[in-house]
Design an enzyme around this catalytic site. Structure first.
Site, PDB file in Angstrom:
ATOM      1  CD1 TRP A   1      10.055 -18.128 -16.774  1.00 20.01           C
ATOM      2  CD2 TRP A   1      11.097 -17.147 -15.326  1.00 20.01           C
ATOM      3  NE1 TRP A   1      10.446 -17.009 -17.428  1.00 20.01           N
ATOM      4  CE2 TRP A   1      11.206 -16.530 -16.513  1.00 20.01           C
ATOM      5  CE3 TRP A   1      11.699 -16.789 -14.083  1.00 20.01           C
ATOM      6  CZ2 TRP A   1      11.920 -15.158 -16.625  1.00 20.01           C
ATOM      7  CZ3 TRP A   1      12.447 -15.516 -14.274  1.00 20.01           C
ATOM      8  CH2 TRP A   1      12.577 -14.754 -15.345  1.00 20.01           C
ATOM      9  CG  ASN A   2       7.984 -13.831 -12.637  1.00 20.67           C
ATOM     10  OD1 ASN A   2       7.000 -14.583 -12.602  1.00 20.67           O
ATOM     11  ND2 ASN A   2       7.689 -12.583 -12.925  1.00 20.67           N
TER      12      ASN A   2
ATOM     13  CE  LYS B   1       3.363 -25.320 -19.211  1.00 20.53           C
ATOM     14  NZ  LYS B   1       4.724 -25.026 -18.962  1.00 20.53           N
ATOM     15  N   PRO B   2       2.685 -25.535 -15.062  1.00 22.09           N
ATOM     16  CG  PRO B   2       4.160 -26.868 -13.743  1.00 22.09           C
ATOM     17  CD  PRO B   2       3.036 -27.044 -14.307  1.00 22.09           C
ATOM     18  CB  ALA B   3       7.237 -21.694 -15.617  1.00 24.35           C
TER      19      ALA B   3
ATOM     20  N   GLY C   1       2.240 -14.256 -18.149  1.00 25.51           N
ATOM     21  CA  GLY C   1       3.285 -14.576 -19.121  1.00 25.51           C
ATOM     22  C   GLY C   1       3.140 -13.264 -20.290  1.00 25.51           C
ATOM     23  CB  SER C   2       5.080 -13.212 -23.422  1.00 21.94           C
ATOM     24  OG  SER C   2       4.417 -13.941 -24.078  1.00 21.94           O
TER      25      SER C   2
ATOM     26  CD  GLU D   1       0.527 -10.487 -14.217  1.00 24.04           C
ATOM     27  OE1 GLU D   1       1.115  -9.479 -15.050  1.00 24.04           O
ATOM     28  OE2 GLU D   1       1.146 -10.976 -13.339  1.00 24.04           O
ATOM     29  CG  LEU D   2      -1.136 -10.590 -20.964  1.00 20.90           C
ATOM     30  CD1 LEU D   2      -1.750 -10.259 -22.227  1.00 20.90           C
ATOM     31  CD2 LEU D   2      -0.697 -12.115 -20.956  1.00 20.90           C
TER      32      LEU D   2
ATOM     33  CB  CYS E   1       4.988  -8.381 -14.925  1.00 22.36           C
ATOM     34  SG  CYS E   1       5.045 -10.207 -15.251  1.00 22.36           S
TER      35      CYS E   1
ATOM     36  CD  GLU F   1      -3.460 -13.647 -11.329  1.00 26.94           C
ATOM     37  OE1 GLU F   1      -2.105 -13.081 -10.967  1.00 26.94           O
ATOM     38  OE2 GLU F   1      -3.374 -14.602 -11.965  1.00 26.94           O
TER      39      GLU F   1
HETATM   40  C1  SIN Z   1       4.916 -10.618 -11.486  1.00 25.77           C
HETATM   41  O1  SIN Z   1       6.001 -10.253 -11.817  1.00 25.77           O
HETATM   42  O2  SIN Z   1       4.258 -11.140 -12.310  1.00 25.77           O
HETATM   43  C2  SIN Z   1       3.984 -10.440 -10.230  1.00 25.77           C
HETATM   44  C3  SIN Z   1       4.864  -9.626  -9.384  1.00 25.77           C
HETATM   45  C4  SIN Z   1       4.099  -9.493  -8.069  1.00 25.77           C
HETATM   46  O3  SIN Z   1       3.180 -10.343  -7.767  1.00 25.77           O
HETATM   47  O4  SIN Z   1       4.519  -8.612  -7.344  1.00 25.77           O
END
Ligand code: SIN
Length: 489
Positions: A157-158, A181-183, A237-238, A259-260, A293, A468
């Site tokens: 969601w972020n 499947k989006p947040a 996500g987590s 990507e955790l 993240c 990514e």
């Molecule tokens: C993220 O918080 O998962 C991505 C942050 C970013 O792309 O810089």
């Protein structure tokens, strides 16, 4: 400024499966504005039947899509990029509306998302294979790059637009088809992006999206995990959920990009430019209100510059304007939901109970609403505190003093996570020594804003694997087929 869209049909309330908006199921999931709790609209609360329908569509579309010439796939992806940029204002408003980030950041995220779409549109035509010098006469040997197949993308969601872009654009460019499947908190931006992808010419079945609540998400995702037709899972996500996906993918040996969680250290050495370090920290930490993240979670400052850094940082943080996205002056928006604010509050209370001192902030801003927390700087943080062990995912900067380079590197690496790390130093020998020693997939040196479409984004240790963005971001959607032709002499 009201967050009203010019093109209101960008707000969709249905799943998109096989090239059509689908009215089923009748169960609905309310999407709310985190600033007020007001319902924006409702989307389907989907389950196994919708997940299966989406997968069938993606599977059926794969054989044709993979054969579309790369130049043509590239043209479609680039058209998608053009449409995303053409709708930057509306998409930015939609992001701010459902996710809460200030409008300038919402629009900025659209440009960031588009940069990935453009990048992968260009990369589509560069999926070159290799001609291998044959060790035996009469043979020609090749390594060909092929799309892995159906990809299941599970997005957070972020960054509701950017994460869709950097997972789906490389999949489409590579010749994969997608179920997404989006947040649950932010499905609207994803649905709008899928609509624009459709308008750009992505054929029916190539891109399918299914929305679901937190409770129903496992039902959707389990269908994809159990089905051998899904050849890759990409997830942001987590770490606990990432581990679950890895375990559940094992039976069908799917390719995974995970990507955790992170727990990024930010180190300010005694030879740093302190003003630059404060600026870099502000950029790294307070983007999206600290809900990234890669944002610094632990701040280590050398004793010689601690007081100067803490004073300058506290002044900057204390001056941040907190408010809803609809106020153009807002620099920090609401947190995504009540659970997010409760976690931040718990971390700050725990730190204070263990001896940390609040330099600024340290409290909810209830006068603004239930989801606001004051940007906070804490001094006297240490490794025993929850905020040092877990991602706070909010606008909190816990400062720890250090004396020695070896000590701070050990402290920075003393975490199961390894997504991003930052440090400030002017000493070129130290710069490379520390960059080499940090156990992290991403290192920012004298720079707080490190993300870019051309860079490989991803972690080590329990922050996951796969990359990514960059050329590596396309590789994750491909496998290599070795072809050997004999009898040539
Ligand atoms: C993220 O918080 O998962 C991505 C942050 C970013 O792309 O810089």
């Amino acid at each position: 400024m009201p967050l009203t869209l010019t093109r209101t049909d960008l707000i969709r309330s249905a799943n998109f499966i096989g090239g059509a908006w689908s009215a089923t199921p009748t169960a609905r999931l309310a999407v709310t504005d985190p600033a007020t709790g007001d319902v924006i609209t409702e989307v389907p609360d989907s389950g196994a039947p919708e997940a299966r329908a989406a997968l069938d569509a993606a599977h059926n579309a794969f054989s044709a899509w993979r054969k579309v010439p790369a130049k043509q796939r590239a043209a479609i992806v680039k058209r998608w990029n053009d449409l995303v940029l053409a709708h930057q204002d509306d998409l930015g408003k939609l992001i701010s509306l459902e996710q809460g980030k200030p409008l300038a950041e919402g629009k900025g995220e659209v440009a960031y998302a588009a940069s990935y779409i453009e990048w992968f549109g260009e990369e589509a035509t560069r999926m070159n294979g290799e001609v291998i010098p044959a060790p035996l006469p009469g043979r020609r040997m090749f390594a060909l790059r092929e799309p892995v197949g159906v990809v299941a993308a599970i997005t957070p969601w972020n960054f509701p637009a950017a994460m869709i872009a950097r997972k789906i654009a490389p999949a489409l460019a590579a010749g994969c088809t997608v179920v997404c499947k989006p947040a649950e908190d932010t499905p609207l931006t994803s649905l709008a992006l899928v609509l624009l992808a459709h308008e750009a010419g992505v054929p029916p079945g190539v891109l399918n999206i299914v929305t679901a609540s937190r409770e129903k998400t496992p039902e959707v995702v389990d269908v994809w995990l159990d089905d051998a037709r899904v050849r890759k899972i990409t997830f942001t996500g987590s770490t606990p959920v990432g581990k679950h996906l890895a375990r559940r993918s094992a039976d069908t040996l799917k390719k995974l990009s995970l990507e955790l969680g992170g727990n990024a250290p930010f180190i300010v050495f005694d030879d740093a430019d302190v003003d630059a370090a404060v600026e870099g920290f502000m950029a790294a930490k307070f983007r999206n209100g600290g809900q990234t993240c890669v944002c610094p979670n632990r701040v280590f400052v050398h004793r010689a510059v601690f007081d100067a850094f803490a004073a300058k940082l506290s002044a900057r943080v204390g001056a941040l304007k907190v408010g809803p996205a609809s106020d153009p002056a807002s620099q920090i928006g609401p947190m995504i939901n009540d659970r997010a604010v409760e976690k931040i509050e718990r971390h700050v209370q725990d730190a204070v109970a263990k001896g940390a001192k609040v330099l600024t902030g340290g409290k909810r801003l209830s006068e603004l609403g239930a989801t606001y927390y004051a940007p906070t700087v804490l001094a006297g943080a240490d490794a025993s505190m929850q905020c040092a062990c877990e991602e706070t995912f909010g606008p909190v900067a816990p400062l720890t003093v250090f004396d020695d380079e070896a000590e701070v590197i050990a402290a920075a690496n003393d975490t199961p996570f390894g997504l991003a790390a930052y440090f400030y130093s002017q000493n070129v020998r130290r710069i490379w020594r520390v960059a080499d020693a940090l156990e992290s997939g991403i290192v920012g040196i004298n720079e707080g804003a490190i993300s870019a479409e051309a860079a490989p984004f991803g972690g080590v240790k329990e922050s996951g694997y796969g990359r990514e963005g960059s050329t590596h971001g396309l590789e994750d959607y491909l496998h290599i087929k070795y072809v050997c032709q004999g009898q040539l002499d």
